[in-house]
Scaffold this motif. Structure first.
Motif, PDB file in Angstrom:
ATOM      1  N   GLU A  91       0.839  -1.184   0.000  1.00 33.19           N
ATOM      2  CA  GLU A  91       0.000   0.000   0.000  1.00 33.19           C
ATOM      3  C   GLU A  91       0.878   1.239   0.000  1.00 33.19           C
ATOM      4  O   GLU A  91       1.845   1.321   0.751  1.00 33.19           O
ATOM      5  CB  GLU A  91      -0.914  -0.003   1.213  1.00 33.19           C
ATOM      6  N   GLU A  92       0.515   2.172  -0.849  1.00 35.62           N
ATOM      7  CA  GLU A  92       1.196   3.463  -0.868  1.00 35.62           C
ATOM      8  C   GLU A  92       0.608   4.334   0.223  1.00 35.62           C
ATOM      9  O   GLU A  92      -0.606   4.374   0.402  1.00 35.62           O
ATOM     10  CB  GLU A  92       0.984   4.143  -2.227  1.00 35.62           C
ATOM     11  N   ALA A  93       1.458   5.028   0.936  1.00 39.23           N
ATOM     12  CA  ALA A  93       0.985   5.929   1.977  1.00 39.23           C
ATOM     13  C   ALA A  93       1.589   7.312   1.736  1.00 39.23           C
ATOM     14  O   ALA A  93       2.783   7.425   1.460  1.00 39.23           O
ATOM     15  CB  ALA A  93       1.398   5.413   3.349  1.00 39.23           C
ATOM     16  N   PRO A  94       0.795   8.363   1.813  1.00 39.50           N
ATOM     17  CA  PRO A  94       1.337   9.706   1.634  1.00 39.50           C
ATOM     18  C   PRO A  94       2.203  10.090   2.829  1.00 39.50           C
ATOM     19  O   PRO A  94       1.879   9.784   3.974  1.00 39.50           O
ATOM     20  CB  PRO A  94       0.097  10.586   1.539  1.00 39.50           C
ATOM     21  N   VAL A  95       3.316  10.749   2.550  1.00 39.95           N
ATOM     22  CA  VAL A  95       4.240  11.148   3.599  1.00 39.95           C
ATOM     23  C   VAL A  95       4.128  12.634   3.882  1.00 39.95           C
ATOM     24  O   VAL A  95       4.058  13.058   5.030  1.00 39.95           O
ATOM     25  CB  VAL A  95       5.695  10.802   3.209  1.00 39.95           C
ATOM     26  N   GLN A  96       4.089  13.432   2.798  1.00 41.56           N
ATOM     27  CA  GLN A  96       4.139  14.872   2.967  1.00 41.56           C
ATOM     28  C   GLN A  96       3.485  15.545   1.770  1.00 41.56           C
ATOM     29  O   GLN A  96       3.560  15.046   0.650  1.00 41.56           O
ATOM     30  CB  GLN A  96       5.608  15.293   3.079  1.00 41.56           C
ATOM     31  N   ILE A  97       2.860  16.686   2.008  1.00 43.13           N
ATOM     32  CA  ILE A  97       2.330  17.505   0.914  1.00 43.13           C
ATOM     33  C   ILE A  97       3.410  18.495   0.532  1.00 43.13           C
ATOM     34  O   ILE A  97       3.868  19.288   1.361  1.00 43.13           O
ATOM     35  CB  ILE A  97       1.033  18.218   1.336  1.00 43.13           C
ATOM     36  N   LEU A  98       3.850  18.438  -0.725  1.00 41.20           N
ATOM     37  CA  LEU A  98       4.957  19.287  -1.169  1.00 41.20           C
ATOM     38  C   LEU A  98       4.498  20.632  -1.704  1.00 41.20           C
ATOM     39  O   LEU A  98       5.192  21.631  -1.540  1.00 41.20           O
ATOM     40  CB  LEU A  98       5.761  18.558  -2.253  1.00 41.20           C
ATOM     41  N   ASP A  99       3.333  20.666  -2.357  1.00 42.64           N
ATOM     42  CA  ASP A  99       2.908  21.908  -2.993  1.00 42.64           C
ATOM     43  C   ASP A  99       1.388  21.915  -3.115  1.00 42.64           C
ATOM     44  O   ASP A  99       0.758  20.871  -3.253  1.00 42.64           O
ATOM     45  CB  ASP A  99       3.546  22.009  -4.388  1.00 42.64           C
ATOM     46  N   ARG A 100       0.815  23.115  -3.068  1.00 43.71           N
ATOM     47  CA  ARG A 100      -0.624  23.293  -3.265  1.00 43.71           C
ATOM     48  C   ARG A 100      -0.826  24.358  -4.328  1.00 43.71           C
ATOM     49  O   ARG A 100      -0.079  25.317  -4.404  1.00 43.71           O
ATOM     50  CB  ARG A 100      -1.316  23.756  -1.996  1.00 43.71           C
ATOM     51  N   LYS A 101      -1.885  24.173  -5.133  1.00 40.60           N
ATOM     52  CA  LYS A 101      -2.198  25.135  -6.181  1.00 40.60           C
ATOM     53  C   LYS A 101      -3.693  25.072  -6.456  1.00 40.60           C
ATOM     54  O   LYS A 101      -4.295  24.012  -6.355  1.00 40.60           O
ATOM     55  CB  LYS A 101      -1.410  24.793  -7.442  1.00 40.60           C
ATOM     56  N   ILE A 102      -4.284  26.201  -6.794  1.00 41.18           N
ATOM     57  CA  ILE A 102      -5.713  26.231  -7.110  1.00 41.18           C
ATOM     58  C   ILE A 102      -5.875  26.654  -8.560  1.00 41.18           C
ATOM     59  O   ILE A 102      -5.384  27.715  -8.963  1.00 41.18           O
ATOM     60  CB  ILE A 102      -6.475  27.199  -6.182  1.00 41.18           C
ATOM     61  N   ASN A 103      -6.523  25.807  -9.347  1.00 42.39           N
ATOM     62  CA  ASN A 103      -6.850  26.127 -10.736  1.00 42.39           C
ATOM     63  C   ASN A 103      -8.228  26.757 -10.779  1.00 42.39           C
ATOM     64  O   ASN A 103      -9.194  26.171 -10.299  1.00 42.39           O
ATOM     65  CB  ASN A 103      -6.849  24.871 -11.611  1.00 42.39           C
ATOM     66  N   ASN A 104      -8.325  27.916 -11.354  1.00 42.76           N
ATOM     67  CA  ASN A 104      -9.615  28.591 -11.476  1.00 42.76           C
ATOM     68  C   ASN A 104     -10.164  28.351 -12.867  1.00 42.76           C
ATOM     69  O   ASN A 104      -9.567  28.762 -13.858  1.00 42.76           O
ATOM     70  CB  ASN A 104      -9.461  30.095 -11.235  1.00 42.76           C
ATOM     71  N   LEU A 105     -11.282  27.667 -12.924  1.00 45.26           N
ATOM     72  CA  LEU A 105     -11.996  27.505 -14.178  1.00 45.26           C
ATOM     73  C   LEU A 105     -13.104  28.550 -14.215  1.00 45.26           C
ATOM     74  O   LEU A 105     -13.173  29.429 -13.360  1.00 45.26           O
ATOM     75  CB  LEU A 105     -12.547  26.088 -14.287  1.00 45.26           C
ATOM     76  N   ILE A 110     -10.528  24.300  -8.637  1.00 44.22           N
ATOM     77  CA  ILE A 110     -10.043  22.939  -8.435  1.00 44.22           C
ATOM     78  C   ILE A 110      -8.718  23.050  -7.695  1.00 44.22           C
ATOM     79  O   ILE A 110      -7.788  23.696  -8.172  1.00 44.22           O
ATOM     80  CB  ILE A 110      -9.853  22.203  -9.766  1.00 44.22           C
ATOM     81  N   SER A 111      -8.624  22.416  -6.537  1.00 46.07           N
ATOM     82  CA  SER A 111      -7.381  22.469  -5.772  1.00 46.07           C
ATOM     83  C   SER A 111      -6.506  21.278  -6.169  1.00 46.07           C
ATOM     84  O   SER A 111      -6.950  20.134  -6.220  1.00 46.07           O
ATOM     85  CB  SER A 111      -7.670  22.451  -4.277  1.00 46.07           C
ATOM     86  N   LEU A 112      -5.242  21.558  -6.457  1.00 48.58           N
ATOM     87  CA  LEU A 112      -4.263  20.542  -6.822  1.00 48.58           C
ATOM     88  C   LEU A 112      -3.249  20.421  -5.694  1.00 48.58           C
ATOM     89  O   LEU A 112      -2.809  21.426  -5.134  1.00 48.58           O
ATOM     90  CB  LEU A 112      -3.553  20.923  -8.112  1.00 48.58           C
ATOM     91  N   VAL A 113      -2.884  19.209  -5.369  1.00 45.28           N
ATOM     92  CA  VAL A 113      -1.946  18.960  -4.287  1.00 45.28           C
ATOM     93  C   VAL A 113      -0.870  18.013  -4.783  1.00 45.28           C
ATOM     94  O   VAL A 113      -1.166  16.973  -5.373  1.00 45.28           O
ATOM     95  CB  VAL A 113      -2.674  18.321  -3.069  1.00 45.28           C
ATOM     96  N   LYS A 114       0.396  18.369  -4.571  1.00 53.20           N
ATOM     97  CA  LYS A 114       1.506  17.493  -4.939  1.00 53.20           C
ATOM     98  C   LYS A 114       1.938  16.727  -3.692  1.00 53.20           C
ATOM     99  O   LYS A 114       2.283  17.321  -2.673  1.00 53.20           O
ATOM    100  CB  LYS A 114       2.675  18.314  -5.485  1.00 53.20           C
ATOM    101  N   VAL A 115       1.884  15.380  -3.775  1.00 53.86           N
ATOM    102  CA  VAL A 115       2.091  14.525  -2.602  1.00 53.86           C
ATOM    103  C   VAL A 115       3.364  13.707  -2.771  1.00 53.86           C
ATOM    104  O   VAL A 115       3.609  13.121  -3.829  1.00 53.86           O
ATOM    105  CB  VAL A 115       0.887  13.575  -2.416  1.00 53.86           C
ATOM    106  N   LEU A 116       4.157  13.668  -1.715  1.00 55.49           N
ATOM    107  CA  LEU A 116       5.319  12.781  -1.649  1.00 55.49           C
ATOM    108  C   LEU A 116       4.851  11.463  -1.049  1.00 55.49           C
ATOM    109  O   LEU A 116       4.231  11.446   0.025  1.00 55.49           O
ATOM    110  CB  LEU A 116       6.416  13.393  -0.784  1.00 55.49           C
ATOM    111  N   TRP A 117       5.110  10.350  -1.753  1.00 53.04           N
ATOM    112  CA  TRP A 117       4.630   9.044  -1.319  1.00 53.04           C
ATOM    113  C   TRP A 117       5.732   8.269  -0.620  1.00 53.04           C
ATOM    114  O   TRP A 117       6.916   8.456  -0.902  1.00 53.04           O
ATOM    115  CB  TRP A 117       4.114   8.250  -2.514  1.00 53.04           C
ATOM    116  N   GLN A 118       5.322   7.380   0.259  1.00 50.24           N
ATOM    117  CA  GLN A 118       6.249   6.506   0.965  1.00 50.24           C
ATOM    118  C   GLN A 118       6.937   5.589  -0.034  1.00 50.24           C
ATOM    119  O   GLN A 118       6.332   5.149  -1.012  1.00 50.24           O
ATOM    120  CB  GLN A 118       5.457   5.684   1.985  1.00 50.24           C
TER     121      GLN A 118
END
Length: 126
Positions: A91-105, A110-118
């Motif tokens: 199982e993959e487990a998220p370790v840390q959120i590296l970046d956040r960004k909001i796309n405006n349509l 829409i919120s985008l999140v970049k996740v560092l995985w175990q």
């Protein structure tokens, strides 16, 4: 009878392989050479230069400006121990959120999140 058919198939395969090997040669490119970029069509990918019904196989010639990556046989690969369950999966487990960004349509955000995985490096974050 079956052995005869298998023997003839192997003979035909080896003959075709020898024909193909005569034409094959290792490709070596130098700086300043021009190469054609092959584009394999995929669903949902915008195709380059579509003017007619069919797209071209190759994109325009590109000039090789610099050669960077040379394979090194002694390259060290980082090893991660992955705990595997009895049903041969992990199982993959998220370790840390590296970046956040909001796309405006038009009418949505829409919120985008970049996740560092175990068990993965930063370059494999999604």
């Amino acid at each position: 009878m079956r052995a005869v058919i298998q023997e003839r198939l192997l003979t035909a395969q080896s003959r075709q392989k020898s024909y193909a090997d005569r034409r094959r040669r290792p490709l070596k490119f130098q700086e300043g050479d021009s190469v054609l970029l092959r584009v394999s069509p995929r669903k949902g990918v915008v195709q380059f230069g579509v003017k007619e019904k069919l797209a071209p196989r190759y994109v325009r010639p590109f000039l090789i400006v610099q050669r960077k990556c040379q394979p090194e046989p002694k390259a060290v690969v980082q090893w991660f121990d992955i705990p595997i369950q009895y049903y041969v999966s992990y199982e993959e487990a998220p370790v840390q959120i590296l970046d956040r960004k909001i796309n405006n349509l038009r009418h949505r955000e829409i919120s985008l999140v970049k996740v560092l995985w175990q068990h993965h490096g930063v370059e494999e974050a999604t």
